[in-house]
Design a protein around this motif. Structure first.
Motif, PDB file in Angstrom:
ATOM      1  N   GLU A  66     -31.049  13.754  -9.596  1.00 25.53           N
ATOM      2  CA  GLU A  66     -31.429  12.498  -8.939  1.00 25.53           C
ATOM      3  C   GLU A  66     -31.809  11.448  -9.980  1.00 25.53           C
ATOM      4  N   ILE A  67     -32.519  11.845 -10.999  1.00 22.51           N
ATOM      5  CA  ILE A  67     -32.887  10.896 -12.057  1.00 22.51           C
ATOM      6  C   ILE A  67     -31.639  10.419 -12.799  1.00 22.51           C
ATOM      7  N   VAL A  68     -30.731  11.324 -13.088  1.00 23.01           N
ATOM      8  CA  VAL A  68     -29.478  10.933 -13.751  1.00 23.01           C
ATOM      9  C   VAL A  68     -28.711   9.949 -12.872  1.00 23.01           C
ATOM     10  N   ARG A  69     -28.686  10.207 -11.554  1.00 23.33           N
ATOM     11  CA  ARG A  69     -28.017   9.296 -10.628  1.00 23.33           C
ATOM     12  C   ARG A  69     -28.676   7.913 -10.666  1.00 23.33           C
ATOM     13  N   ARG A  70     -29.996   7.898 -10.653  1.00 22.39           N
ATOM     14  CA  ARG A  70     -30.706   6.609 -10.689  1.00 22.39           C
ATOM     15  C   ARG A  70     -30.497   5.892 -12.014  1.00 22.39           C
ATOM     16  N   MET A  71     -30.402   6.643 -13.098  1.00 22.60           N
ATOM     17  CA  MET A  71     -30.132   6.017 -14.391  1.00 22.60           C
ATOM     18  C   MET A  71     -28.756   5.354 -14.381  1.00 22.60           C
ATOM     19  N   ARG A  72     -27.789   6.029 -13.801  1.00 17.42           N
ATOM     20  CA  ARG A  72     -26.446   5.439 -13.718  1.00 17.42           C
ATOM     21  C   ARG A  72     -26.468   4.176 -12.867  1.00 17.42           C
ATOM     22  N   LEU A  73     -27.212   4.225 -11.751  1.00 15.10           N
ATOM     23  CA  LEU A  73     -27.344   3.031 -10.908  1.00 15.10           C
ATOM     24  C   LEU A  73     -27.997   1.892 -11.674  1.00 15.10           C
ATOM     25  N   THR A  74     -29.028   2.216 -12.449  1.00 13.81           N
ATOM     26  CA  THR A  74     -29.727   1.193 -13.236  1.00 13.81           C
ATOM     27  C   THR A  74     -28.785   0.563 -14.246  1.00 13.81           C
ATOM     28  N   VAL A  75     -27.981   1.376 -14.913  1.00 16.32           N
ATOM     29  CA  VAL A  75     -27.019   0.848 -15.887  1.00 16.32           C
ATOM     30  C   VAL A  75     -26.008  -0.055 -15.185  1.00 16.32           C
ATOM     31  N   THR A  76     -25.525   0.382 -14.022  1.00 14.73           N
ATOM     32  CA  THR A  76     -24.560  -0.423 -13.262  1.00 14.73           C
ATOM     33  C   THR A  76     -25.191  -1.745 -12.837  1.00 14.73           C
ATOM     34  N   GLU A  77     -26.429  -1.702 -12.348  1.00 11.01           N
ATOM     35  CA  GLU A  77     -27.116  -2.929 -11.937  1.00 11.01           C
ATOM     36  C   GLU A  77     -27.337  -3.854 -13.121  1.00 11.01           C
ATOM     37  N   LEU A  78     -27.715  -3.288 -14.263  1.00 12.03           N
ATOM     38  CA  LEU A  78     -27.910  -4.097 -15.468  1.00 12.03           C
ATOM     39  C   LEU A  78     -26.616  -4.773 -15.888  1.00 12.03           C
ATOM     40  N   GLU A  79     -25.520  -4.029 -15.860  1.00 13.25           N
ATOM     41  CA  GLU A  79     -24.223  -4.601 -16.219  1.00 13.25           C
ATOM     42  C   GLU A  79     -23.826  -5.699 -15.242  1.00 13.25           C
ATOM     43  N   THR A  80     -24.080  -5.481 -13.955  1.00 21.80           N
ATOM     44  CA  THR A  80     -23.769  -6.486 -12.935  1.00 21.80           C
ATOM     45  C   THR A  80     -24.587  -7.746 -13.163  1.00 21.80           C
ATOM     46  N   GLU A  81     -25.890  -7.584 -13.413  1.00 22.87           N
ATOM     47  CA  GLU A  81     -26.756  -8.743 -13.649  1.00 22.87           C
ATOM     48  C   GLU A  81     -26.380  -9.476 -14.926  1.00 22.87           C
TER      49      GLU A  81
END
Length: 177
Positions: A66-81
């Motif tokens: 779950e943490i790895v999944r959230r880290m991937r989401l965070t990276v995706t959100e950062l790239e989007t922003e």
């Protein structure tokens, strides 16, 4: 906490969970190996203990993934922003340059106006342009006259309000009654 700090915190937690999970799995495997060598002498308490350790191992694994999944989401959100900010900067630069053309600013005035929009003070603008403060003040006066404002604050408000589509007309403002 900023997004970068959150990401680093998640990395640390993931590493701790992974290390804890490895230790737990090694412990469970060793205890199973011992229990399976002599099953008749292993009591119910030991099997119950092993069952709880298996459940705990599963929980640690679920938490890790779950943490790895959230880290991937965070990276995706950062790239989007980051991409959104890059596009917004490009839009702003095009808008400002178009407005500078409409106001018929000279090349020097455009430079001074852009540095003003970016928040530099007169002394900083003079240094950046390798000119005197008096020259920058004269160019700002010319810019203000062409734009129809009388202060830096009004100039910045004019640029930002137009870019953001904000109006100060009373009939266009929201009714806050």
């Amino acid at each position: 906490m900023g997004e970068r700090a959150q990401f680093n915190s998640l990395k640390l937690v993931a590493a701790l969970l992974f290390a804890s999970g490895i230790v737990l799995v090694i412990d469970v495997a060793e205890e199973f190996r011992i229990a399976l060598r002599d099953p008749p002498n292993v009591g119910v308490g030991m099997w119950l203990h092993l069952g709880f350790e298996l459940i705990a191992s599963f929980g640690v694994a679920v938490a890790f993934f779950e943490i790895v999944r959230r880290m991937r989401l965070t990276v995706t959100e950062l790239e989007t922003e980051t991409d959104r900010l890059r596009r917004l900067r490009g839009d702003f630069d095009r808008f400002v340059n178009r407005r500078f053309e409409e106001w018929m600013l000279t090349s020097a005035e455009k430079d001074v106006a852009l540095l003003t929009v970016r928040g530099l003070r007169i002394t900083q603008i003079a240094e950046a342009r390798n000119t005197r403060e008096g020259t920058v003040k004269a160019q700002l006066s010319s810019i203000f006259r062409k734009v129809g404002v009388s202060t830096r604050a009004e100039f910045l408000a004019q640029v930002l309000d137009e870019f953001l589509g904000v109006t100060t007309e009373p009939e266009a403002l929201p009714n806050r009654a």
